[in-house]
Design an enzyme around this catalytic site. Structure first.
Site, mmCIF file in Angstrom:
data_model
loop_
_atom_site.group_PDB
_atom_site.id
_atom_site.type_symbol
_atom_site.label_atom_id
_atom_site.label_comp_id
_atom_site.label_asym_id
_atom_site.label_seq_id
_atom_site.Cartn_x
_atom_site.Cartn_y
_atom_site.Cartn_z
ATOM 1 N N TYR A 198 -5.360 3.921 1.915
ATOM 2 C CA TYR A 198 -5.567 2.564 1.320
ATOM 3 C C TYR A 198 -4.747 2.477 -0.167
ATOM 4 O O TYR A 198 -4.084 1.415 -0.107
ATOM 5 C CB TYR A 198 -7.087 2.375 0.960
ATOM 6 C CG TYR A 198 -7.889 2.338 2.195
ATOM 7 C CD1 TYR A 198 -8.190 1.009 3.037
ATOM 8 C CD2 TYR A 198 -8.535 3.500 2.779
ATOM 9 C CE1 TYR A 198 -8.885 1.264 4.042
ATOM 10 C CE2 TYR A 198 -9.207 3.520 3.858
ATOM 11 C CZ TYR A 198 -9.377 2.163 4.679
ATOM 12 O OH TYR A 198 -10.354 2.072 5.691
ATOM 13 N N LYS A 250 -17.093 2.516 -1.291
ATOM 14 C CA LYS A 250 -18.307 2.360 -0.305
ATOM 15 C C LYS A 250 -19.609 2.571 -1.180
ATOM 16 O O LYS A 250 -20.556 1.881 -0.709
ATOM 17 C CB LYS A 250 -18.129 3.199 0.774
ATOM 18 C CG LYS A 250 -16.821 2.790 1.742
ATOM 19 C CD LYS A 250 -16.516 1.291 1.553
ATOM 20 C CE LYS A 250 -15.304 1.029 2.592
ATOM 21 N NZ LYS A 250 -14.139 1.756 2.250
ATOM 22 N N TYR A 262 -2.505 0.799 10.683
ATOM 23 C CA TYR A 262 -3.700 1.382 10.024
ATOM 24 C C TYR A 262 -3.674 2.886 10.094
ATOM 25 O O TYR A 262 -3.403 3.497 11.323
ATOM 26 C CB TYR A 262 -5.092 0.834 10.604
ATOM 27 C CG TYR A 262 -6.279 1.640 9.901
ATOM 28 C CD1 TYR A 262 -6.736 1.096 8.718
ATOM 29 C CD2 TYR A 262 -6.673 2.672 10.417
ATOM 30 C CE1 TYR A 262 -7.558 1.767 8.138
ATOM 31 C CE2 TYR A 262 -7.747 3.533 9.761
ATOM 32 C CZ TYR A 262 -8.360 2.882 8.606
ATOM 33 O OH TYR A 262 -9.209 3.668 7.925
HETATM 34 C C1 LIG Z 1 -12.831 1.011 2.652
HETATM 35 C C2 LIG Z 1 -11.669 1.331 1.693
HETATM 36 C C3 LIG Z 1 -10.915 0.368 1.043
HETATM 37 C C4 LIG Z 1 -10.866 -0.942 1.465
HETATM 38 O O1 LIG Z 1 -12.260 -1.625 0.952
HETATM 39 P P1 LIG Z 1 -12.789 -2.713 2.119
HETATM 40 O O2 LIG Z 1 -14.054 -3.437 1.411
HETATM 41 O O3 LIG Z 1 -13.059 -2.266 3.325
HETATM 42 O O4 LIG Z 1 -11.584 -3.853 2.282
HETATM 43 C C5 LIG Z 1 -9.861 0.650 0.122
HETATM 44 N N1 LIG Z 1 -9.806 1.767 -0.207
HETATM 45 C C6 LIG Z 1 -10.523 2.901 0.159
HETATM 46 C C7 LIG Z 1 -10.208 4.497 -0.252
HETATM 47 C C8 LIG Z 1 -11.435 2.818 1.298
HETATM 48 O O5 LIG Z 1 -12.068 3.933 1.706
#
Ligand SMILES: *Cc1c(COP(=O)(O)O)cnc(C)c1O
Length: 332
Positions: free
Chosen positions: A288, A48, A262
């Protein structure tokens, strides 16, 4: 691409390393490399931060003084947004959705939440399934009514402005690979709110670098995920002045590894966390990158990447591990 056209506030330690994973490569029979976006620096790092550079650039240009965003309770996006606000003298109000339903105290208070509180965020929690875009609007109206100047950042920072961060990452990967004489056959990434996946696809397409990207889904089913990513990739390419560069077949998501939903983990996610940790000392996250690695391992075992050089994008999230101590107990 000329990203300097867009307002940007520097937050990340860039470029992040592109490194080989020799022991994991050997374990999986694939030439595997890792792009270390877990090392972007801000508040422990993660994907992010790249998006926030362009989002804060726009917030600054619009003379806003308060960031407003939302995410799941253990949101890495919220943690990085709160830290970016603090570091730029802005206020930050966040809405946390109790999306996973977990009541475990580690999940509700430790990990990312502990850091959000450390950074002094104003936090409001809402039940799972709440209308989060509406919650963002409501919060922004309240801030405005008090005389503040809110800037709304959508969940995950995923709009075309945020995705510019991953256009830049695509450029970085291609430059690094060229310097290393590394021919990349595929990039694999977790795909959630879509900005990371869409930005990579848009950046590679606009550069004319023919590297396929495989997104491994963490929430939505395949059709929905691919539609979200495709739409955002087109919007991002349009922002770059090249709306026609994105072909439908450039967006591929495999959503067979979501499991129960999720933020919910299973044995294969734990095995993926352990394998990455115990081969090359890489810390993945449960929500993730652990799920993306679960998918990568399964696909490698099916021979899907035979003879390929694959770059795994590490999008961060290790801070979230501390919200899952209970799930990991007894498995290590
Ligand atoms: C938010 C996030 C993702 C996914 O990315 P997006 O742009 O939301 O698809 C992947 N890995 C981590 C650790 C995240 O925080």
């Amino acid at each position: 691409m000329h990203l300097a056209r867009f307002p940007r506030i520097r937050l990340a330690h860039l470029p992040t390393p592109l490194e080989p994973l020799p022991r994991l490569s050997q374990a999986l029979g694939v030439d595997l490399w890792i792009k270390r976006d877990d090392c972007t620096g801000l508040a422990g790092g993660g994907n992010k931060t790249r998006k926030l550079e362009f989002l804060l650039g726009e917030a600054w240009e619009q003379d806003c003084d308060t960031l407003v965003t939302q995410g799941a309770v253990q949101s890495n996006h919220v943690r990085q947004t709160v830290a970016a606000a603090v570091a730029n003298g802005m206020a930050c109000e966040v809405i946390l959705e109790e999306r996973t339903g977990s009541k475990a105290v580690d999940y509700t208070e430790n990990g990312n939440v502990l850091m959000d509180r450390l950074f002094g965020a104003v936090i409001r929690r809402v039940p799972g399934g709440s209308d989060m875009p509406a919650e963002l609007e409501r919060t922004a109206e309240e801030i405005q009514a008090r005389g503040g100047r809110p800037y709304i950042i959508p969940g995950g920072g995923s709009n075309a402005v945020g995705a510019l961060g991953y256009v830049d990452c695509a450029r970085e990967i291609v430059v690094q690979a060229d310097d290393l004489d590394l021919k990349i056959d595929r990039i694999v990434t977790a795909t959630g709110s879509a900005g990371t996946h869409a930005g990579l696809v848009a950046g590679l397409a606009v550069m004319g670098a023919d590297i396929p990207v495989l997104g491994i889904g963490v929430r939505a089913p395949k059709e929905k995920q691919e539609a979200n990513v495709l739409k955002l990739a087109r919007e991002t390419a349009a922002l770059l002045g090249h709306p026609d560069r994105i072909r439908d077949d450039m967006v591929v998501a495999d959503c067979d590894y979501v499991g129960e939903g999720y933020g919910l983990i299973d044995g294969a996610v734990i095995e993926a966390l352990k394998l990455a940790a115990r081969t090359d000392g890489i810390v993945l996250d449960p929500v993730y990158t652990g799920k993306a690695m679960k998918g990568l391992i399964a696909l490698a075992q099916k021979g899907q990447f035979h003879g390929e050089t694959v770059v795994f994008l590490h999008t961060g999230g290790a801070q979230g591990l501390f919200g899952y101590q209970g799930e990991l107990e007894g498995t290590l």
